[in-house]
Design an enzyme around this catalytic site. Structure first.
Site, PDB file in Angstrom:
ATOM      1  N   LYS A 251     -49.043  40.234 -78.351  1.00 55.90           N
ATOM      2  CA  LYS A 251     -47.663  39.745 -78.245  1.00 55.90           C
ATOM      3  C   LYS A 251     -47.000  40.408 -77.032  1.00 55.90           C
ATOM      4  O   LYS A 251     -47.135  41.608 -76.838  1.00 55.90           O
ATOM      5  CB  LYS A 251     -46.905  40.123 -79.528  1.00 55.90           C
ATOM      6  CG  LYS A 251     -45.416  39.820 -79.463  1.00 55.90           C
ATOM      7  CD  LYS A 251     -44.682  40.386 -80.671  1.00 55.90           C
ATOM      8  CE  LYS A 251     -43.239  39.979 -80.650  1.00 55.90           C
ATOM      9  NZ  LYS A 251     -42.236  40.933 -80.454  1.00 55.90           N
TER      10      LYS A 251
ATOM     11  N   LYS B 178     -42.065  44.892 -74.624  1.00 54.59           N
ATOM     12  CA  LYS B 178     -41.844  46.108 -73.831  1.00 54.59           C
ATOM     13  C   LYS B 178     -42.682  47.256 -74.360  1.00 54.59           C
ATOM     14  O   LYS B 178     -43.207  48.041 -73.600  1.00 54.59           O
ATOM     15  CB  LYS B 178     -40.376  46.542 -73.955  1.00 54.59           C
ATOM     16  CG  LYS B 178     -39.438  45.869 -73.029  1.00 54.59           C
ATOM     17  CD  LYS B 178     -38.059  46.513 -73.111  1.00 54.59           C
ATOM     18  CE  LYS B 178     -37.444  46.471 -74.487  1.00 54.59           C
ATOM     19  NZ  LYS B 178     -37.067  45.131 -74.953  1.00 54.59           N
TER      20      LYS B 178
ATOM     21  N   LYS C 265     -38.769  52.250 -86.457  1.00 55.86           N
ATOM     22  CA  LYS C 265     -38.277  52.987 -85.284  1.00 55.86           C
ATOM     23  C   LYS C 265     -38.469  54.486 -85.443  1.00 55.86           C
ATOM     24  O   LYS C 265     -38.847  55.167 -84.491  1.00 55.86           O
ATOM     25  CB  LYS C 265     -36.816  52.641 -85.010  1.00 55.86           C
ATOM     26  CG  LYS C 265     -36.693  51.252 -84.399  1.00 55.86           C
ATOM     27  CD  LYS C 265     -35.265  50.893 -84.082  1.00 55.86           C
ATOM     28  CE  LYS C 265     -35.205  49.501 -83.464  1.00 55.86           C
ATOM     29  NZ  LYS C 265     -33.866  48.908 -83.553  1.00 55.86           N
TER      30      LYS C 265
HETATM   31  P1  ADP Z   1     -39.489  43.661 -77.063  1.00 57.16           P
HETATM   32  O1  ADP Z   1     -40.569  43.340 -78.073  1.00 57.16           O
HETATM   33  O2  ADP Z   1     -39.981  43.463 -75.671  1.00 57.16           O
HETATM   34  O3  ADP Z   1     -38.849  45.022 -77.271  1.00 57.16           O
HETATM   35  P2  ADP Z   1     -37.070  42.687 -78.229  1.00 57.16           P
HETATM   36  O4  ADP Z   1     -37.480  43.175 -79.574  1.00 57.16           O
HETATM   37  O5  ADP Z   1     -35.961  43.396 -77.499  1.00 57.16           O
HETATM   38  O6  ADP Z   1     -38.354  42.580 -77.278  1.00 57.16           O
HETATM   39  O7  ADP Z   1     -36.699  41.138 -78.383  1.00 57.16           O
HETATM   40  C1  ADP Z   1     -35.497  40.521 -78.022  1.00 57.16           C
HETATM   41  C2  ADP Z   1     -35.592  39.069 -78.428  1.00 57.16           C
HETATM   42  O8  ADP Z   1     -36.692  38.404 -77.783  1.00 57.16           O
HETATM   43  C3  ADP Z   1     -35.809  38.875 -79.929  1.00 57.16           C
HETATM   44  O9  ADP Z   1     -35.033  37.773 -80.354  1.00 57.16           O
HETATM   45  C4  ADP Z   1     -37.283  38.550 -80.067  1.00 57.16           C
HETATM   46  O10 ADP Z   1     -37.520  37.688 -81.172  1.00 57.16           O
HETATM   47  C5  ADP Z   1     -37.583  37.839 -78.741  1.00 57.16           C
HETATM   48  N1  ADP Z   1     -38.963  38.126 -78.314  1.00 57.16           N
HETATM   49  C6  ADP Z   1     -39.430  39.309 -77.846  1.00 57.16           C
HETATM   50  N2  ADP Z   1     -40.745  39.240 -77.521  1.00 57.16           N
HETATM   51  C7  ADP Z   1     -41.132  37.973 -77.823  1.00 57.16           C
HETATM   52  C8  ADP Z   1     -42.385  37.264 -77.706  1.00 57.16           C
HETATM   53  N3  ADP Z   1     -43.475  37.844 -77.224  1.00 57.16           N
HETATM   54  N4  ADP Z   1     -42.414  35.972 -78.102  1.00 57.16           N
HETATM   55  C9  ADP Z   1     -41.292  35.365 -78.586  1.00 57.16           C
HETATM   56  N5  ADP Z   1     -40.101  35.967 -78.702  1.00 57.16           N
HETATM   57  C10 ADP Z   1     -39.993  37.257 -78.332  1.00 57.16           C
END
Ligand code: ADP
Ligand code: TRP
Length: 321
Positions: free
Chosen positions: A190, A193, A110
């Site tokens: 993947k 966001k 981060k």
């Molecule tokens: P982002 O990558 O969009 O910021 P987060 O890190 O906030 O998403 O993820 C929140 C939850 O969603 C976590 O438990 C993460 O493992 C799951 N998650 C996020 N993106 C994916 C993805 N592309 N495939 C599977 N699980 C995901």
């Protein structure tokens, strides 16, 4: 068995969040006493925006309920509704070596992304440990990215019990979702966001379906057979379509004669139909704002009850009582 997990309120839920976090959490409600919370204190470690925080918390509450969180079975609350978690975080931090936090990937990642290296971001895993230990949690389902934080939690719990006596806190076990496949985003990476390649699960039909039409594809002509390996359209379609519809689309790729535009339309329809029941539920919830307040207030009450029992035990053990 108590199952606990937290979700950060950080914007619109996307299809990756749904299959990676919400759907597994909803399924686990059947296997024990679920404690699910909105990690609003944690969200503040990387963004300090009161208006966005309020909105995001509300939105996550609505979306989680729409996706099947059942307040009759699960205790659903905001992390900040139980401020006692900060006291436990403090007590845990007194046994937490700096070096344990310094090696955490999430802090390093981060700050490398440009998020300010503030104390809360550094101490994030201690608050997370407190979230878990405050409710005597046995099982903690999380994505792979949280594996190290769970290791920190277990380390701190064992250390705390070494110093203050066995049984002061319950040692939790992680449930790491190794098996959930990574959901691909519109550009084939993947879905995340941070890549701006997400497909939200709720929103207006036209713009959402338009997003699907933007999926990156190669330039294979309509008549030709199309590659199935590494196809973003197929990977997403598999999540929403029945096995027979999926098999039919694979076959149509292999045979040729159907253009990517048509495949995308089929995908857009399957996606839209898949989330239809959740959209209906979401509209009902939104029509009754008092329902959301009531659910969160009841959840907070039950969470506080449990937390005060655990905290009293801990306060006694450390000599504050
Ligand atoms: P982002 O990558 O969009 O910021 P987060 O890190 O906030 O998403 O993820 C929140 C939850 O969603 C976590 O438990 C993460 O493992 C799951 N998650 C996020 N993106 C994916 C993805 N592309 N495939 C599977 N699980 C995901
Ligand atoms: N750090 C988690 C995430 O970003 C959210 C979280 C906070 C959490 N406290 C928790 C998850 C306690 C499980 C248990 O996804």
């Amino acid at each position: 068995m108590r199952i606990l997990t937290g979700l950060q309120p950080s914007g619109k839920l996307h299809v990756g969040n749904y299959f990676g976090a919400m759907e597994p959490a909803v399924r686990l409600q059947d296997e024990g006493e679920a404690f699910y919370f909105i990690a609003d204190y944690h969200a503040m470690t990387s963004s300090q925006d009161p208006v966005a925080l309020r909105e995001n918390v509300r939105e996550l509450a609505v979306d989680f309920l729409a996706c099947g969180l059942d307040p009759a079975r699960a205790v659903f609350f905001r992390q900040s509704a139980v401020p006692a978690v900060n006291e436990l975080a403090w007590l845990l931090s007194t046994v937490c070596p700096m070096s344990l936090l310094a090696k955490c990937h999430s802090y390093k990642d981060k700050t490398a992304q440009g998020i300010a290296a503030n104390h809360a971001l550094f101490a994030y895993p201690v608050l997370m440990a407190a979230d878990i230990l405050l409710y005597d949690s046995n099982k903690v389902p999380v994505g792979k990215d949280q594996k190290q934080h769970l290791e920190v939690t277990r380390d701190l719990a064992m250390k705390f019990n070494d110093v203050y006596g066995a049984g002061t806190v319950v040692i939790p076990d992680p449930i790491i979702r190794e098996d959930t496949a990574v959901v691909v985003g519109l550009d084939g990476r993947k879905m995340s966001k941070s890549y701006g390649n997400t497909l939200p699960i709720f929103g207006e039909e036209k713009p959402l379906k338009k997003l699907i039409m933007k999926i990156t594809t190669d330039s294979t002509p309509v008549e030709a057979a199309k590659p199935t390996d590494g196809s973003t359209i197929l990977a997403l379609y598999k999540l929403f379509a029945s096995p027979s519809d999926f098999a039919a689309m694979v076959k149509a790729h292999e045979q040729g004669g159907v253009g990517y535009g048509d495949f995308k339309k089929q995908l857009a329809d399957a996606y839209w139909d898949f989330f239809a029941p959740m959209r209906v539920r979401r509209a009902e919830i939104l029509a009754d704002p008092a329902f959301i307040d009531r659910v969160l207030a009841e959840g907070a009450m039950r969470a506080r009850e449990e937390a005060s029992k655990v905290l009293e035990r801990v306060r006694r053990a450390v000599g504050l009582l």
